[in-house]
Design a protein around this motif. Structure first.
Motif, short mmCIF file in Angstrom:
data_model
loop_
_atom_site.label_atom_id
_atom_site.label_comp_id
_atom_site.label_asym_id
_atom_site.label_seq_id
_atom_site.Cartn_x
_atom_site.Cartn_y
_atom_site.Cartn_z
N HIS A 64 -13.98 19.94 -72.45
CA HIS A 64 -12.73 19.71 -73.18
C HIS A 64 -12.60 20.67 -74.37
N LYS A 67 -11.93 24.40 -73.34
CA LYS A 67 -10.56 24.69 -72.88
C LYS A 67 -9.66 25.13 -74.03
N SER A 68 -9.96 24.68 -75.24
CA SER A 68 -9.12 25.05 -76.39
C SER A 68 -9.31 26.51 -76.79
N SER A 70 -9.34 28.99 -74.44
CA SER A 70 -8.95 29.77 -73.26
C SER A 70 -8.01 30.92 -73.60
N GLN A 76 -13.81 31.06 -68.64
CA GLN A 76 -13.98 29.67 -69.03
C GLN A 76 -15.41 29.20 -68.78
#
Length: 285
Positions: A64, A67-68, A70, A76
């Protein structure tokens, strides 16, 4: 204690990101009591199995958080791997007696490792080195209200919000708006593009121009005196030196002995005498 704590197999992010995410999502979230019990087993008894279960149960949070990040154009899977390193460091240092949940403690370690990875790999040249620059690198884009260069008022407002100098804001805005240029010209570049490569704008400090010119003059003068000295030799001696020293396909003593119908030793003597005459002539010149 929850015995079904992890799936049968958790893949690495680099193998299959989708399969990895599904695997970590299948790991049950620990209750506060389960987490405290495992943390105490690790903290007081160095229980490796407890550490493994704590890490596995928190991998979903790393996904989680990763993902911030990306928007930096980095894989990733690599971001997740770096975040996992931070998670493991946090688990090792977690003190269950502090009274906070592990994720509240680990989020700082996870972000720190991801930050280091982004800074190392986002540009060829390291873009942020000071504390203020690092803060601006990860916050400036979200602070900007519109596209284009910021006004003085916007710069001052961001500087005040982040607690940095306005000059640092301007500098980081310029760095973020720049791009990496290849040092050398592309392989398939034409003549116009080749001349624009940065490598052609750097000063060549490998040699002193004055020394280069002096060496060229000395070599030219030396060659000229050598050719003049060759002229004082008889035709046979001149031919022997030419064939033995100056031709690309150099002749042997036996080759020249056969040509002039003398012994190889005689050719060697003629060569030696010719060299003495040339040396004497150059020293007198």
């Amino acid at each position: 204690m929850n015995t079904a704590l992890q799936p049968a197999f958790v893949t690495a992010p680099g193998v299959s990101l989708e399969a990895y995410v599904q695997s970590v999502q299948a790991v049950p979230v620990l209750s506060a009591e389960e987490e405290k019990s495992l943390a105490e087993r690790l903290y007081f008894n160095d229980d490796v199995e407890a550490a493994r279960q704590l890490v596995l149960s928190h991998l979903r949070f790393v996904v989680h958080i990763a993902k911030s990040y990306s928007g930096y154009g980095l894989p990733q899977a690599d971001l997740i791997q770096e975040g996992n390193v931070g998670l493991m460091k946090a688990v090792k240092r977690f003190d269950p007696n502090v009274g906070v949940r592990l994720i509240s403690f680990a989020v700082h370690w996870i972000k720190a490792e991801i930050h280091e990875y982004v800074l190392r790999n986002w540009r060829i040249v390291k873009i942020a080195t000071t504390k203020a620059q690092r803060k601006l690198f990860f916050n400036l884009r979200s602070q900007k209200k519109r596209l284009g260069w910021m006004t003085t008022d916007e710069v001052n407002a961001i500087a005040q919000d982040l607690g940095v100098d306005a000059r640092d804001v301007r500098e980081m805005e310029g760095r973020l708006g720049a791009y990496d240029a290849s040092y050398d010209a592309p392989v398939d570049a034409d003549d116009d593009c080749v001349g624009q490569a940065p490598v052609f704008y750097l000063e060549d400090q490998s040699q002193d121009p004055a020394m280069v010119l002096e060496e060229m003059d000395w070599e030219s003068s030396h060659n000229q005196r050598l050719y003049q000295a060759m002229e004082v030799l008889d035709e046979r001696s001149r031919d022997i030196l030419q064939r033995r020293w100056f031709d690309d396909d150099k002749a042997t003593l036996h080759d020249l002995a056969a040509k002039y119908d003398v012994s190889a030793e005689r050719i060697r003597q003629l060569e030696k005498n010719a060299m003495k005459k040339i040396k004497a002539h150059i020293l007198e010149a």
